[in-house]
Design a protein around this motif. Sequence first.
Motif, mmCIF file in Angstrom:
data_model
loop_
_atom_site.group_PDB
_atom_site.id
_atom_site.type_symbol
_atom_site.label_atom_id
_atom_site.label_comp_id
_atom_site.label_asym_id
_atom_site.label_seq_id
_atom_site.Cartn_x
_atom_site.Cartn_y
_atom_site.Cartn_z
ATOM 1 N N LYS A 123 0.820 -1.211 0.000
ATOM 2 C CA LYS A 123 0.000 0.000 0.000
ATOM 3 C C LYS A 123 0.853 1.260 0.000
ATOM 4 C CE LYS A 123 -4.673 -0.921 1.417
ATOM 5 N NZ LYS A 123 -5.796 -0.385 2.219
ATOM 6 N N VAL A 124 1.887 1.301 0.811
ATOM 7 C CA VAL A 124 2.768 2.469 0.891
ATOM 8 C C VAL A 124 4.100 2.084 0.271
ATOM 9 C CG1 VAL A 124 3.900 4.127 2.386
ATOM 10 C CG2 VAL A 124 1.617 3.289 2.979
ATOM 11 N N ALA A 125 4.427 2.693 -0.855
ATOM 12 C CA ALA A 125 5.646 2.308 -1.568
ATOM 13 C C ALA A 125 6.894 2.829 -0.866
ATOM 14 C CB ALA A 125 5.591 2.812 -3.010
ATOM 15 N N ASN A 126 6.925 4.144 -0.580
ATOM 16 C CA ASN A 126 8.140 4.749 -0.025
ATOM 17 C C ASN A 126 7.797 5.722 1.094
ATOM 18 O OD1 ASN A 126 10.272 3.784 -2.040
ATOM 19 N ND2 ASN A 126 8.763 4.708 -3.407
ATOM 20 N N ILE A 127 8.464 5.553 2.224
ATOM 21 C CA ILE A 127 8.293 6.451 3.362
ATOM 22 C C ILE A 127 9.503 7.382 3.417
ATOM 23 C CG2 ILE A 127 8.060 6.626 5.862
ATOM 24 C CD1 ILE A 127 6.793 3.881 5.858
ATOM 25 N N ILE A 128 9.245 8.682 3.434
ATOM 26 C CA ILE A 128 10.318 9.676 3.483
ATOM 27 C C ILE A 128 10.138 10.532 4.729
ATOM 28 C CG2 ILE A 128 11.418 11.612 2.307
ATOM 29 C CD1 ILE A 128 10.332 10.529 -0.318
ATOM 30 N N ALA A 129 11.156 10.587 5.564
ATOM 31 C CA ALA A 129 11.126 11.398 6.780
ATOM 32 C C ALA A 129 11.618 12.809 6.452
ATOM 33 C CB ALA A 129 12.002 10.776 7.858
ATOM 34 N N ILE A 130 10.817 13.811 6.817
ATOM 35 C CA ILE A 130 11.225 15.212 6.661
ATOM 36 C C ILE A 130 11.608 15.704 8.051
ATOM 37 C CG2 ILE A 130 10.631 17.467 5.753
ATOM 38 C CD1 ILE A 130 10.419 15.280 3.670
ATOM 39 N N ALA A 131 12.876 15.989 8.252
ATOM 40 C CA ALA A 131 13.394 16.248 9.594
ATOM 41 C C ALA A 131 14.168 17.556 9.643
ATOM 42 C CB ALA A 131 14.289 15.085 10.039
ATOM 43 N N SER A 132 14.429 17.984 10.881
ATOM 44 C CA SER A 132 15.275 19.156 11.112
ATOM 45 C C SER A 132 15.950 18.969 12.466
ATOM 46 C CB SER A 132 14.456 20.447 11.104
ATOM 47 O OG SER A 132 13.562 20.467 12.206
ATOM 48 N N GLY A 133 17.053 19.663 12.664
ATOM 49 C CA GLY A 133 17.726 19.560 13.948
ATOM 50 C C GLY A 133 17.053 20.399 15.018
ATOM 51 N N LYS A 134 16.402 21.483 14.631
ATOM 52 C CA LYS A 134 15.763 22.382 15.579
ATOM 53 C C LYS A 134 14.425 22.849 15.038
ATOM 54 C CE LYS A 134 17.328 26.578 16.117
ATOM 55 N NZ LYS A 134 16.116 27.326 15.742
ATOM 56 N N PRO A 232 -4.414 4.527 1.935
ATOM 57 C CA PRO A 232 -4.670 4.041 0.573
ATOM 58 C C PRO A 232 -3.343 3.720 -0.110
ATOM 59 C CG PRO A 232 -4.790 6.424 0.611
ATOM 60 C CD PRO A 232 -4.568 5.990 2.044
ATOM 61 N N GLU A 233 -3.390 3.307 -1.357
ATOM 62 C CA GLU A 233 -2.153 3.069 -2.098
ATOM 63 C C GLU A 233 -1.439 4.401 -2.312
ATOM 64 O OE1 GLU A 233 -2.569 0.893 -5.663
ATOM 65 O OE2 GLU A 233 -3.353 -0.902 -4.688
ATOM 66 N N LEU A 234 -0.197 4.468 -1.857
ATOM 67 C CA LEU A 234 0.575 5.709 -1.915
ATOM 68 C C LEU A 234 1.931 5.456 -2.561
ATOM 69 C CD1 LEU A 234 -0.027 7.067 1.715
ATOM 70 C CD2 LEU A 234 -1.242 7.762 -0.365
ATOM 71 N N ASP A 235 2.357 6.407 -3.377
ATOM 72 C CA ASP A 235 3.726 6.375 -3.891
ATOM 73 C C ASP A 235 4.697 6.865 -2.817
ATOM 74 O OD1 ASP A 235 2.985 5.533 -6.525
ATOM 75 O OD2 ASP A 235 2.354 7.590 -6.951
ATOM 76 N N TYR A 236 4.268 7.902 -2.070
ATOM 77 C CA TYR A 236 5.119 8.480 -1.034
ATOM 78 C C TYR A 236 4.279 8.807 0.196
ATOM 79 C CZ TYR A 236 8.111 9.255 -5.109
ATOM 80 O OH TYR A 236 8.852 9.085 -6.252
ATOM 81 N N LEU A 237 4.790 8.446 1.348
ATOM 82 C CA LEU A 237 4.232 8.879 2.622
ATOM 83 C C LEU A 237 5.284 9.765 3.279
ATOM 84 C CD1 LEU A 237 2.083 8.821 4.871
ATOM 85 C CD2 LEU A 237 3.232 6.794 5.795
ATOM 86 N N LEU A 238 4.998 11.056 3.394
ATOM 87 C CA LEU A 238 5.923 11.985 4.043
ATOM 88 C C LEU A 238 5.614 12.026 5.531
ATOM 89 C CD1 LEU A 238 6.052 15.036 1.580
ATOM 90 C CD2 LEU A 238 7.277 12.848 1.483
ATOM 91 N N ILE A 239 6.629 11.868 6.355
ATOM 92 C CA ILE A 239 6.458 11.938 7.800
ATOM 93 C C ILE A 239 7.083 13.222 8.301
ATOM 94 C CG2 ILE A 239 6.955 10.852 10.012
ATOM 95 C CD1 ILE A 239 6.859 8.182 8.758
ATOM 96 N N ASP A 240 6.241 14.107 8.830
ATOM 97 C CA ASP A 240 6.712 15.371 9.400
ATOM 98 C C ASP A 240 7.241 15.090 10.796
ATOM 99 O OD1 ASP A 240 7.159 18.094 9.838
ATOM 100 O OD2 ASP A 240 5.155 18.377 10.669
ATOM 101 N N MET A 241 8.563 15.024 10.917
ATOM 102 C CA MET A 241 9.197 14.644 12.171
ATOM 103 C C MET A 241 9.228 15.803 13.163
ATOM 104 S SD MET A 241 10.016 11.529 11.663
ATOM 105 C CE MET A 241 11.123 11.259 13.042
ATOM 106 N N PRO A 242 9.172 15.496 14.463
ATOM 107 C CA PRO A 242 9.422 16.559 15.436
ATOM 108 C C PRO A 242 10.891 16.957 15.384
ATOM 109 C CG PRO A 242 9.259 14.444 16.535
ATOM 110 C CD PRO A 242 8.898 14.202 15.095
ATOM 111 N N PRO A 243 11.226 18.182 15.786
ATOM 112 C CA PRO A 243 12.641 18.579 15.763
ATOM 113 C C PRO A 243 13.446 17.787 16.783
ATOM 114 C CG PRO A 243 11.298 20.242 16.862
ATOM 115 C CD PRO A 243 10.342 19.258 16.262
ATOM 116 N N GLY A 244 14.722 17.638 16.505
ATOM 117 C CA GLY A 244 15.596 16.957 17.455
ATOM 118 C C GLY A 244 15.951 15.545 17.030
ATOM 119 N N THR A 245 16.579 14.821 17.930
ATOM 120 C CA THR A 245 17.057 13.460 17.660
ATOM 121 C C THR A 245 16.686 12.555 18.824
ATOM 122 O OG1 THR A 245 19.214 14.077 18.591
ATOM 123 C CG2 THR A 245 18.968 14.211 16.205
ATOM 124 N N GLY A 246 15.412 12.556 19.196
ATOM 125 C CA GLY A 246 14.970 11.821 20.377
ATOM 126 C C GLY A 246 14.288 10.497 20.084
#
Length: 389
Positions: A123-134, A232-246
């Motif tokens: 169903k979900v082809a590719n998961i991409i994490a959108i991250a930041s340090g702060k 649903p069937e997705l080419d990309y699932l973008l994950i809006d990450m919280p800031p930091g490295t926790g």
Amino acid sequence: MFGKIFSKKASTQAVKSLGETLSTNEIEPFIKDTLSHYISENFPEGILAVCQQFTISQHKTITVNLVMPFICQGELDLVAQTLSENLACTVSIKVELAIKPVRQFSLGKAQEGSGQGYLPQGKVANIIAIASGKGGVGKSTTTVNLAYALMSEGAKVGILDADVYGPSIPTMLGLKNEKPSSSDGKLMTPLNANGLSAMSIGFLVDEADATVWRGPMASTAFNQLLNETDWPELDYLLIDMPPGTGDIQLTLAQKVPVAAAVIVTTPQDIALIDAVKAIAMFDKVKVPVLGIVENMSYHLCENCGHQSHIFGEAGGEYMAHDHETKLLGQLPLDIAIRQDADLGESDIIENSAGEIAKHYRKIARNISAQLFLQCDIASPLTAKVVTKA
């Protein structure tokens, strides 16, 4: 004009044909030669090196049909425009997407008791994490607009708000106070925002309530949002990450088959320092970083067009060079972007050919292409092992 898009090794036949009248039988070889020798950041070996299917139909106009493994319609529209000028007839390039997972899912119901999360196979082809340090670098705004930009180029896209402490995606999508439903009482149905499938803790918790959770509780909530949503069937699932490295970042890397990560930063030194930490974290957990998106790169004066580098200049470019990754794009500091985010709107939906939309669509194409080029075994850049008898 073709000299601008051909590589240095462009064939003499193609160059010689410019300005000449080609017969019907000569047009298809000319176009194929052109596409083979078009070189750019996303087509380092030419367009046909990654094309999965190629056909041409000729009537009063010429239509080139391509099946591609990543979004590229916007870039190929420019190629079609140049072909039209040189062939003195209308040439259009139609792209059909065949986006496949670059990382195979090994997760399934057999792992339910192991503490590992799972997603419905296929169903979900590719998961991409959108991250930041702060925080404060515009990561969530960038995530939403990139999701819309991917959609505008033809991809099927979802977005998951993983910032359980400060979910902002519901507001930015214009879905405040909306609640997800369930068709079977087990899985939540993601909300729809202009064709974008979305899920957030903000849909489940009142925005006035403080989310007071310890790390393990937040990680568990994230897992439930991801795995108990009927995507649903997705080419990309973008994950809006919280800031930091926790905890949530580590949970994501360890329990979810993330294809790759994208780092959002501003050119400011303090933001770059924390962004480097985010790159280091993804390196440690073996998640490839596709590149850097530099947000708020400059302010463009509405009166004279002068660019003011309020937060510094070229910080993202230097960072990408130092850490051997790519600068995926630079976004301006524009009041329209902020206003759209507050109002739950997007200029990409309202004006897909506008200047702001062009910035996001170009970055979206870079992300999609680099995911394939860097991570897919079918990439022309993948080293081939040759054995001799």
